[in-house]
Design an enzyme around this catalytic site. Structure first.
Site, PDB file in Angstrom:
ATOM      1  N   HIS A   1       8.314  -5.815   4.351  1.00 34.28           N
ATOM      2  CA  HIS A   1       8.151  -5.585   5.765  1.00 34.28           C
ATOM      3  C   HIS A   1       6.843  -6.083   5.950  1.00 34.28           C
ATOM      4  O   HIS A   1       6.033  -6.589   5.032  1.00 34.28           O
ATOM      5  CB  HIS A   1       7.926  -3.966   5.936  1.00 34.28           C
ATOM      6  CG  HIS A   1       6.628  -3.237   5.440  1.00 34.28           C
ATOM      7  ND1 HIS A   1       5.544  -3.221   5.878  1.00 34.28           N
ATOM      8  CD2 HIS A   1       6.672  -2.819   4.070  1.00 34.28           C
ATOM      9  CE1 HIS A   1       4.893  -2.605   5.119  1.00 34.28           C
ATOM     10  NE2 HIS A   1       5.218  -2.346   3.987  1.00 34.28           N
ATOM     11  N   CYS A   2       6.468  -6.441   7.321  1.00 28.00           N
ATOM     12  CA  CYS A   2       5.057  -6.861   7.517  1.00 28.00           C
ATOM     13  C   CYS A   2       4.443  -5.758   8.397  1.00 28.00           C
ATOM     14  O   CYS A   2       4.880  -4.639   8.410  1.00 28.00           O
ATOM     15  CB  CYS A   2       5.273  -8.269   8.480  1.00 28.00           C
ATOM     16  SG  CYS A   2       6.276  -8.224  10.013  1.00 28.00           S
ATOM     17  N   ALA A   3       3.582  -6.251   9.494  1.00 27.85           N
ATOM     18  CA  ALA A   3       2.890  -5.395  10.188  1.00 27.85           C
ATOM     19  C   ALA A   3       3.653  -4.539  11.289  1.00 27.85           C
ATOM     20  O   ALA A   3       3.487  -3.377  11.448  1.00 27.85           O
ATOM     21  CB  ALA A   3       1.825  -6.070  10.934  1.00 27.85           C
TER      22      ALA A   3
END
Length: 470
Positions: A27-29
């Site tokens: 995942h990212c932000a």
């Protein structure tokens, strides 16, 4: 709340073809990024109907589901807890190796390296803004003080807060680059620290003319690389690959001693005498090109950047701009790029807000209004993918609003004290000077207002929604 998030995770897994169809999850932000074995098993409609999902799309080998900042971390934890295979960024990058263009993969790698560094640069920008605020004569005057009344030790303390991250930036970059390219991060840190060792002439002192570079062989200048990006970046890539190559050839009994020894010896020699001098010139060329765009007359830079930045966000490779912002802050202590992209972000929030207030659909309201608020906090993916791009015209109206706000910001040469935070949180980067804060507020109002009005008048109605959603 955890039970709710666990149920969402179960529904997501089921909608993308089950556990057996998942290669890895990261995942990212804002987005859950899933590598799938067979993308044809995705039930797009089912995914988008899951609670808290603000949009989903397949791009460059990854199925990306937008949850928004904070939420994505909790959903990710539940997905992993349910048995989905966890993946590091570098592992996902290798899995996507055959998917997406070379340029897309290269730009994603930039993001993989710079995103973990951004929090400390955000903190540094906030420290700069706060120092600017509390040292303003107008603010000090409220307490019966002048700048001369500020204790020298206090100013020294603020310098520790504002200067450390950029002084040791090569160490952060080399660490992250080693991590992404499969090397030992601790070797990356030490290599980066070697590039800013105090025994080398300080880059800032050399730049100001207060010190001279060391000359080897009569023509190779050797200096420290405080605040530099590309020399540490390239040294990190080469160093990580060298370390991996050495580990395959050094006997296991000697690996602990010889591999780090040879890696650091070879790489600091190469970095100081070859990589550093060459890529410092390249870095200067990139910065010169960036400044050409930012210094275009009559607000043209704002029209271009403010109007097109969110188009780049769609590709997911917008983190390439981190390189420019870091260099701007390093060389000039201020960052004009932030105000221009803020306009584009605020405008997409304004367009989503117009959709949310105008539609009679409760489901769309429930999606659009929180998405617009997320954009006002600096995260536009929910607004773009969940609302604006889905109905096309709101997205276009958002681009126009971004161009209008960016045009205003460029006309007044509005500059931030930091990077990576925008719209409402971004105001903290402009408190160093009260006129700048006022101009920043006006920039956001223009961008948001233009996008909102255009979307309300021309960009959306429920007939458009019905024609697209059925």
């Amino acid at each position: 709340m955890s039970d709710e998030n666990r149920q969402i995770a179960k529904e997501i897994i089921e909608a993308i073809g089950g556990q057996d169809n998942i290669s890895s999850v990261a995942h990212c932000a804002t987005r859950l990024r899933i590598m799938l074995k067979d993308k044809e098993k995705i039930d797009q409609e089912k995914v988008e109907s899951v609670d808290k999902v603000k949009g989903a799309f397949y791009n460059s080998g990854q199925f990306q589901i937008i949850f928004g900042t904070g939420t994505v971390n909790r959903i990710y934890e539940q997905v992993i807890d349910l048995g989905a295979p966890e993946s590091s960024t570098s592992e996902q990058k290798n899995e996507a190796k055959q998917q997406g263009t070379k340029i897309q993969r290269m730009l994603r790698t930039f993001g993989d390296i710079f995103v973990p560094i951004i929090p400390v640069l955000v903190a540094t920008g906030l420290f700069m803004g706060l120092r600017g605020l509390i040292t303003q004569p107008e603010v000090l005057g409220l307490f019966g003080m002048t700048p001369e009344d500020i204790p020298a030790n206090f100013l020294l303390f603020t310098e520790v807060l504002t200067d450390t991250a950029f002084a040791f930036l090569p160490a952060l970059i080399a660490w992250s680059t080693f991590r992404v390219f499969g090397g030992s991060p601790v070797i990356g840190i030490v290599l980066g620290l070697m590039l800013v060792n105090p025994v080398l002439p300080n880059a800032y002192a050399v730049g100001s003319g207060d010190a001279d570079p060391l000359m080897f062989l009569g023509f190779i200048p050797v200096v420290g690389y405080q605040g530099s990006v590309l020399p540490a970046f390239i040294a990190g890539i080469v160093g990580a690959k060298l370390e991996k190559w050495l580990r395959q050839r050094v006997p296991e009994a000697l690996d602990l001693i010889l591999t780090p020894f040879l890696t650091l010896l070879i790489m600091i020699t190469a970095a100081l005498f070859v990589i550093g001098p060459i890529f410092s010139l390249v870095e200067s060329g990139i910065m010169a090109g960036t400044l050409v765009v930012l210094e275009l007359p009559l607000g043209l830079s704002g029209l271009i950047v403010g109007g097109l930045h969110q188009v780049i966000v769609i590709t997911g490779v917008h983190h390439i701009f981190n390189l420019f912002e870091i260099q701007l802050l390093n060389q000039y202590d201020l960052n004009p790029f932030n105000a221009l992209i803020t306009a584009g972000i605020a405008a997409q929030g304004g367009a989503a807000l117009a959709v949310g207030l105008k539609t009679k659909s409760k489901k769309l309201k429930a999606l659009a209004l929180p998405s617009s608020f997320s954009a006002f906090l600096g995260i536009t993916e929910p607004a773009i993918f969940g609302v604006n791009l889905r109905y096309i015209k709101p997205f276009i109206m958002g681009l126009i609003g971004g161009a209008a706000g960016g045009f205003f910001a460029a006309l007044f040469n509005l500059q931030a004290s930091g990077m990576a935070i925008t719209v409402i949180p971004g105001s903290l980067l402009y408190i160093y000077e009260l006129p700048s804060l006022l101009l920043y507020v006006i920039t956001n109002v223009i961008a948001l207002g233009v996008a909102f009005i255009l979307t309300w008048m021309f960009g959306f109605n429920d007939k458009i929604k019905e024609s697209i959603d059925g």
